[in-house]
Structures are given as C-alpha cells and as structure tokens.
Scaffold this active site. Sequence first.
Site, short mmCIF file in Angstrom:
data_model
loop_
_atom_site.label_atom_id
_atom_site.label_comp_id
_atom_site.label_asym_id
_atom_site.label_seq_id
_atom_site.Cartn_x
_atom_site.Cartn_y
_atom_site.Cartn_z
N ASP A 163 59.47 85.59 51.62
CA ASP A 163 60.42 84.55 51.21
C ASP A 163 61.75 85.23 50.93
O ASP A 163 62.06 85.60 49.80
CB ASP A 163 59.87 83.85 49.96
N CYS A 176 68.06 81.69 56.85
CA CYS A 176 66.71 82.04 56.42
C CYS A 176 65.76 82.20 57.59
O CYS A 176 64.94 83.07 57.61
CB CYS A 176 66.14 81.00 55.48
N ASN A 178 69.16 86.99 51.75
CA ASN A 178 69.65 85.79 52.45
C ASN A 178 71.15 85.71 52.27
O ASN A 178 71.65 85.66 51.16
CB ASN A 178 68.98 84.55 51.86
N HIS A 189 64.44 75.15 53.35
CA HIS A 189 64.17 76.56 53.10
C HIS A 189 63.14 77.08 54.10
O HIS A 189 62.23 76.36 54.49
CB HIS A 189 63.65 76.70 51.66
#
Length: 1102
Positions: free
Chosen positions: A480, A223, A218, A463
């Site tokens: 993630d 994201c 990231n 997020h």
Amino acid sequence: MNHVNDKENQNNEVEEMDTQEVETVETPNDAGGGDGGGENRQINGEAQEQNISQDAEMEEDEARSEATFKYTVQNFSKLKESQLSPSCYVRNLPWKIMVMPRTSQTADRQTQRSLGFFLQCNGESESSSWSCYATAELRLLSSKEDTEPFSRKIQHLFYSKENDWGFSHFMSWQDVLESDKQYVKDDSITLEVHVVADAPHGVSWDSKKHTGYVGLKNQGATCYMNSLLQTLYFTNQLRKAVYKMPTESDDSSKSVALALQRVFHELQFSDKPVGTKKLTKSFGWETLDSFMQHDVQEFLRVLLDKLESKMKGTCVEGTVPKLFEGKMVSFIKCKNIDYTSTRVETFYDIQLNIKGKKNIDESFHDYITTEMLDGDNKYDAGEHGLQDAEKGVIFASFPPVLHLHLMRFQYDPITDCSVKFNDRFEFYEKISLETYLQNPEPTRADYTLHAVLVHSGDNHGGHYVVFINPKGDGKWCKFDDDVVSRCTKQEAIDHNYGGHDDDMNMTVKHCTNAYMLVYIRDSEIKNVLQEVTEEDIPQELVERLQEEKRMEQIRRKERNEAHLYMSVQVLLEDSFDGHQGNDLYDPDRALYRIFRVRKQTTLQELLEMLADSLKYPIEQIRPWPFSYRSNQTCRPTLIDIEADLHKTVIDVAENQNPWNVFVEVVPPDSGLQALPSFDKDSDVLLFFKLYDPKTKRIHYCGHHYMPVAAKVQELIPLLNERAGFPPDTELVLYEEIKPNMVERIENYNEPLEKVLEELMDGDIIVFQKDERDVMYDLPTCRDYFKDLFHHVEVTFCDKMIPNDPGFTIDLSQRMTYDQMARAVAQRVGTDPYLLQFFKCQNYKDSPGHPLRCTFEGTLKELLVYCKPKTPKKIFYQQLNIRINELENKKQFKCLWVGPKLKEEKELILYPNKNGTVADLLEEARKQVELSENGSGKLRIFEVNCNKIICGPKEDALLETLNSTGTKVYRIEEIPRDELNLAEDEMLVPVAHFYKDIFSTFGIPFVLKVKSGEPFSKVKERLMKKLGIQEKEFEKFKFALVVMGRAQFITDESDYHINLMDFRCNPNQVSASPKPWLGLEHINKAPKRSRFNYLEKAIKIYN
C-alpha cells in the site's frame, strides 16, 4: 449522534463516540476475582490472547495484524466515569477498550441508562499524521457456559481526530443486568474485542523488518503506477534484464531505463520507502501529468515497449516478448463453403469482460465465443461473394507471465462518462487455460496467481494497492504505497472479488476489488521468480548509483547547512572591460568567481582564501565591496582592513548575501611586490572611462589612487597615457554621477574634493578628446548616456508560431512606429509595410490588439503593457498585403470545399470593410484552385451543425454577415449543371445523420432535383456525387426531414420528387429550417473515443 434504544437494531447500527473531553481512569483491576488479580489476568493471560503464534518474537507479535483481548470491569454497579483497559499492541499501535455509563432520552421522554463500549487506537499519541484502518468485533461475554456473547461489528479509519469508535448505546443497562444471560458476575463484566488492522500510515512502520520488502512513496495520483512497479519488480527475470540494460552513457535525468534500474535497486537494497520522482521525471511528465490518473493498461504497454526498445541489440534482447507475449488467432470461417480467413496476432495482456460474468472461466469462455455473420451482416468472402460465417478468436499460445485486465472501468453511453463496475467476480489461486488453446502446447497452460492489483473507490479516483505472492509459495504481502505488510491468502484473493457480501461481513468493502491479475505459468515459475543476487547487477551500474547517492548526500548536507553559508561574488578588473553602460559592470551579465564561505569566517580567512585561489600573495590583493549609493548607482567602497580583519564576513558585508566584491590585484607587468598604500583620509579611488564619439563606444581605462587635494589638471597626463594619446592632447572631463546625469568638469585648477560632487571612493570620470569642430551623431558622453538611458531591449515574437522565443533588438524608447518597423523588417528580411505588430496583453505573455500603422506614440508607450521585471515583448506577424491596405480590410474566415466533398479547408480572406459578398467571392477566387472544366463561378452557403442552407446574396454587405456559435460560411464552385435551373428544378439541402436527425455529421451539400423524377435517379446522382461504392451505398436509408421530423422514404421505387415537399410551408414561422434530404448511415469517419475524453493519451517522452 444516533442513540440505540431498539434491541432489534443493536446488531448493525454503528455509532461514533462523541469525541469529547472525558476523564479517563486507567484501572489496575486488582479488586477481586478468584483467578489471581492484577493486570496480567485481564490482558496477557493465556485465555485472553488468541490467534497469536507462540514462537513469534515479542516485537513481531506487536506487529501482528489481528488480536483478541479482554477487559474486566470490577464494581460494575458503581461505574461512574469512563475506564480504559491496558494496551494491546496490534500493528505496533496500542489498542484499548474504553467503557463508560451513558444516559439518553427515550421516545417517551424516559431517561435510559446504557453501556457505552468503544475501541480506542493510539490514544496517547501527540502526532496528527497517523491513520490505521481496522475492523473489529466488540463483545460482551457471558459467564454462563455455552452462551454466545452479545456482539456488534465496526469498521473505521482511526486517526488523531477520531481515535475511538464504537457504540454510545452498546446495550441498555437493564439488558446487561438481565439474570438469564449472566453478563454480570460478582459485580463485574468482561468485555472482549477482536480487532483486524491494516498496516498503519504516518507512523514508524518498518516494512523491511516485518516483511523483508519496502514500499514506494506516492507522489500524486500515481498509485496504480506504484502497484505496477512492484509487480514488475517481483517479476524477477525482468528485473534481472532491467539491471543488464546498458545505461553507462545515458543522461541521468532523461533515461527511463536508468531511472527504472535506480528504483529496482533501491527496492532491493533500501530499508526505507523508495521515491519515484526521478522515474516520472524521466518519462518527461510535468507535474500535472503525475496527478492525472492514466489508464493502467496503457501505461504498462508504453513502459514495456520502452524497455523492449532499450534492450534491442543487447545481451537481454527479447526478454519482454519472451516473458509477456502470447499469440491468438482471429478467424472468420464460412459455413456453406470451404473458406477460412485467419490472422495471427500477438498480445501482452488480455482484457476480460466481467459484466454479467461470475468468474474468470466465464470471462475466458466469453472471450472465445464466436459471432455469427449472417443476414444483413454477411461476410464478404471476395470472389465467393457474401457468405454466412462464424467469426472469433482462439489462443495459439499463452506467455510465461500473463497480465489480465478486468474491465471494471467502462464507458456508459447513457451517462456519457466512465463508470466502475463493482460486481462480484471470482478468480482463483490456480487456473488452467488448456481449454482455450487451439492446439496443446509443450507444457500445460496451468498458472499460479502472483499479483492482484486492487482499486478502492469509484471512477473519479480512489486508492490503489497490490497484493503480491513474491516467491509464488502462497505467502502474500500487501503493498500500500510506502507501507508493506504481511496478509492472508483470503485478504489477497477472496476479499477482492467485489460485490455485496450477504453475511454483512464488514471486512470486505463494496467498492474494493481487483482490476488486474498477474499469473505465472507453473512450468516457468522457477525461471520467472529466479533469485536476483548482487552478482546479477553490473558493477558499473552499482558504482554509478552509489556515486549518485554520495552526491545527493553532499547536496542534502549543503541544503541543510545553507543557512550557515554565504556567497562572496568576486570580480577582477578585466570584468569592467567592454562595459557600455552606467557604473562599472552589468550585474545581470557579470561572470563572477563565486566563493561559498561560512558566515562566521573572518575577513582574514577570506583574504587568505582569495589569495590562494587567485594565486597572488596576500599583500598583492585588496578587496573593495560594491555598495549601492542613495542615487541608485553601484560603486566599490573601502573596507577598513586593519579594524575589520578579525570580524566575521557576514558582519563586514552588513548581512548582504551574496556579497559582491571588486578584488584589486597588482598588475602582472608592474613589477610591484605589493599594492601601493591607500590612506583612507587623504586618498580617493577613481575609475576612468574614455568615450569615442566616432564609434559611439566607451573604453574602460583602469583606476587610480589620487590625493583628494590633487588638482584635476594632474589627471590629464595620466589619462592621455591610459588612452594612448600624445601627452599634450586637450581633453574634456565629465563626472558620471548617475544614469542620465553626467556633469562636465569645468575648472581643472581646482582640487578634486572641490570639483567633484560629494567626492567618494568609486567615483567615475569619463573623458574624451576636445573636438568641438567635428560633427558627430552623439558628440559628447553626456549625449551618449542620455541616449543610453532611453535604450531598451525588446524581444519580437512571431504571433503565428506557438511559444516562439523570438529575437531581441536594442532599441530606443523614443522611437516612432516607423523606426521600430524598419528595425524589425531589417532583421526579418522583409518590407516594413508587410509587418503587423501587437502589444502584449496586460500582464500576459500573449498578443493583444493589433497596432495601427498610423500609431503616433513612442516605443515606450507600447511597452507599459509588458509584465514588470521580465523581458519587454512585442508580437508581430508577416503579411501578404501591405499593412495600410489591410487596415481598410476585414478579416473573414470561411471554409472551402472541393467538388468531391472529401474535405473542408479553412480560408482567411481580406475583403474591403465596406465590401459585399461578391467582393468576398472574388478574394476567395485568388486563393483556391478551381476545376479544369468547372463553371469558374463561386457561391456561398451557411453551414450549421453539419446542415446546409443558402447563403446571403452577392449584393449583401459583409457587415451583415456574422459567424456566431457553430455557424460558419462555406464557399464552393458552382457545378456546371447547377448554373441555370429550369422552373421545375431546384437545389435541395442534403445532410448525413445516424439514428437521430440531430446527430448529423460529415460534409453537407446541395443536390439538383427535378419535379416528377423517380427517386432512383436521385440516388444515382447522390452515389456519384459522394463517390462511394454501390455495396456501401446499399446500406443508406433516406428521409425527408421537415420541421424537425424524419419521414423515411420506404418505397423508393414508387416515390417521385415533389418540389412542394422541399419548400417551406407558407404558414410556417420564417425562422424555421427549410426541409432537407437526410442520408441515414453509420459515421465511419475516425472519431476519438468519448471514453474519459478529458484524459490525455499517456506518453513517455524520453
């Protein structure tokens, strides 16, 4: 910290462990128990471990997402200090039960003893960068059969400063000892934890080993871009096509296609998280853009559009529409006649409304629900007139890959900002869309869920993660950013519905929910998810990416070893030719030959390197390093080669890096086999320059070794020969000491060491013919260098052109304003008096105040405002009137509007400073185009917030006019019929508004009205003046606005104009606005959506 004393609260109140220094005791617990003591009984026994697949390897076992483990505290009644259980590994991190006795004061000041129960994660780690989110249930087990344990739940982001979480007062000591629950048996208690953890960040989590896939780093607020890239990567058919796009001739830093190929290739073959900086750089994004959280739907559309364009004319043309394009039919069907209007539209994604919708089926039903067009909103069916009709959409076809955007982010008009809806919205692993099709397709519209893009947080950030079912077989992974982990179907689907869970299940966070879904058509799943092998990637692409990687490794190695190297910057004598300044060359413009050498290289090795590179034998080269003298000059100096030959280069250079060196070589036509010897004690290295006053130029004339005892006279024949003059030509010699200091050498019969000031190697002698009788502008080299000392390069930039690079002129700092203006005018091709100049603002690269043409200072005084160590800059603008006239005028900005009131245009006028409004109108007449049959006379109004009032009178002085805030002045031609008003006529201000009289918009105007005339006539004139259709005008409502209140004219047929309605009340405050006529209707002018109005539209520039 809150203390829990109340039994009723004990099921839901979570406390943080005081992060204090406690003495922890790792107990082996071998003191008792009938099941065989030791650690294994507590932790690794079969009864203690649950939810673990028995055939899993131990390493994978430690990477599991959840586990249950126990810890038995022996000698419970004697527990004084905190105790830690042995480790249980979940997600490759050690988890321990921490137990301790705690005391606290109750409300009635009684001391209460409690059991403290915590879960610790990664407690011994020295690192401060790790984190791991987990939920857990902490239980105190009963030894009594069929008795439920006492349990409490926690959820926490564990990290170095908060590596334990639990309850200081899990249960009162008294309740633990209660006999009927039998928590204590043989003076021991058993504590149990069931923990479910996400994959950790900041520790060595091997995503490839645990899942077979890798994540994306990231690099800012991108994201969702990572989530989207992973989703597109696992759309295997698209990945295959991306590999086959021709990018052989693409610029590696600007090609979006190549950058995407690079990311996909690394995702497929790398073992570590993949970076996206080259990809965002290829988008043409500056750093700031990467951190602006753009809309995911917009980004996806722009990216797919780029790919579609790149694939045109190639073997993969049409892949994007083939995969993502569906069709829908928009229709309007009249109810009372047989007339239907249809339009087929294509789509790449569908936006589903979730507000007030329970699930995906309800959203699709809402999407195709029809709207009735009736009453005031009838449909205009052309020749059939206004008709009652039904309006709606129906799907004609669905694509193989269906992107659904759930509208969780919407504009809220009440708060005037974007809000996120966290409402519960259900979606399913399998859906059928047959019901929403106009006609059945060849294969059923049955779909399987492939990806769930999830957002945690509110509309101000948060997020993003994505859950993907890579093979479409129900085995899900969570992506993630840089961490990829396996997860359950429930985590991927059910946990992302959003909304509040009634059962207080803390595994689901309220603000975590899906915002985009990707479904794949069952009939196309094998095709879309076809395997992508190495054979599918063109060999030339593989080779290019491998070469890039190899070059990157070399560059990385160079960066890592940079501290071991230094640069030697070499100049040969030809670099001195043509130099017109002080010393021998300009360091900013020199074309060095750069040698990168290790600092520990010896001088001998450097000389061998130079000889090899310059193709001279080593005896034919001699280095003379440049060094700065105390008088700020830079001249070659001697190296004692014999003494320094085996010293390291960094020592010889005295730590200079880069090290600038003049390398003397044998002249090719000299016939010499080696350079002449140089005696450092008795010889000196001199350089020569010839000054030609006729051309005002310096000519470099080489160098020479001279004995220090030699007389100056001995130089004359050598210098004449170098200059090509007859041998007996009389010369005048000067020594160039430093900038603006050149001294004449008077006595030619003295030795050099006496005549030259502090004789040193690298001294420069400037000579010229002795021409005393000839008149020149700069007769001597001393005059030349003095003039040069005041020279400065100035860049002139056009103020009217944003970021104008401008042009650079070499000027003297002693110049006057007129001399500078003439130089710039000559370059621009205009009259010096048609230029206006602006100094730089203090330390800014922007124009400051204009410079008066009567400025009496020098150019040097103008340049003090420029930033130091940057090119000197002055701004200019070209004028239509002479600068001396302009300075007696006042700039006046106003608006001009034509008779049709269609658009306003800005005018910049230059009336005399002490002029009147009449002068201003005369200036405006020169710039505007008047109507053919108009009155030819102009008038001025004040306009404020789209409302109009009468302007100042013609004899008003301009200095009394001021435009502040939203007030502007507007000039227009007076219509013929408004030139002369009768006593019963007046001009009424008219403005447009919608719903609220303060929501004015459009161009206001004045309208002539006559006392007693019916309002119908006023409406006719309004419609004509506005130039709009009758049908449109029918929707207008009319109001008389007095003192900020609207009085709507309801019965238009009865209303007649009363001029008193439009006059100010005598009792009214003088500053109150005059009454005006309001036209209430919808503002149809194109307007930028106020939704997230601070966000720039997303663009991929390359």
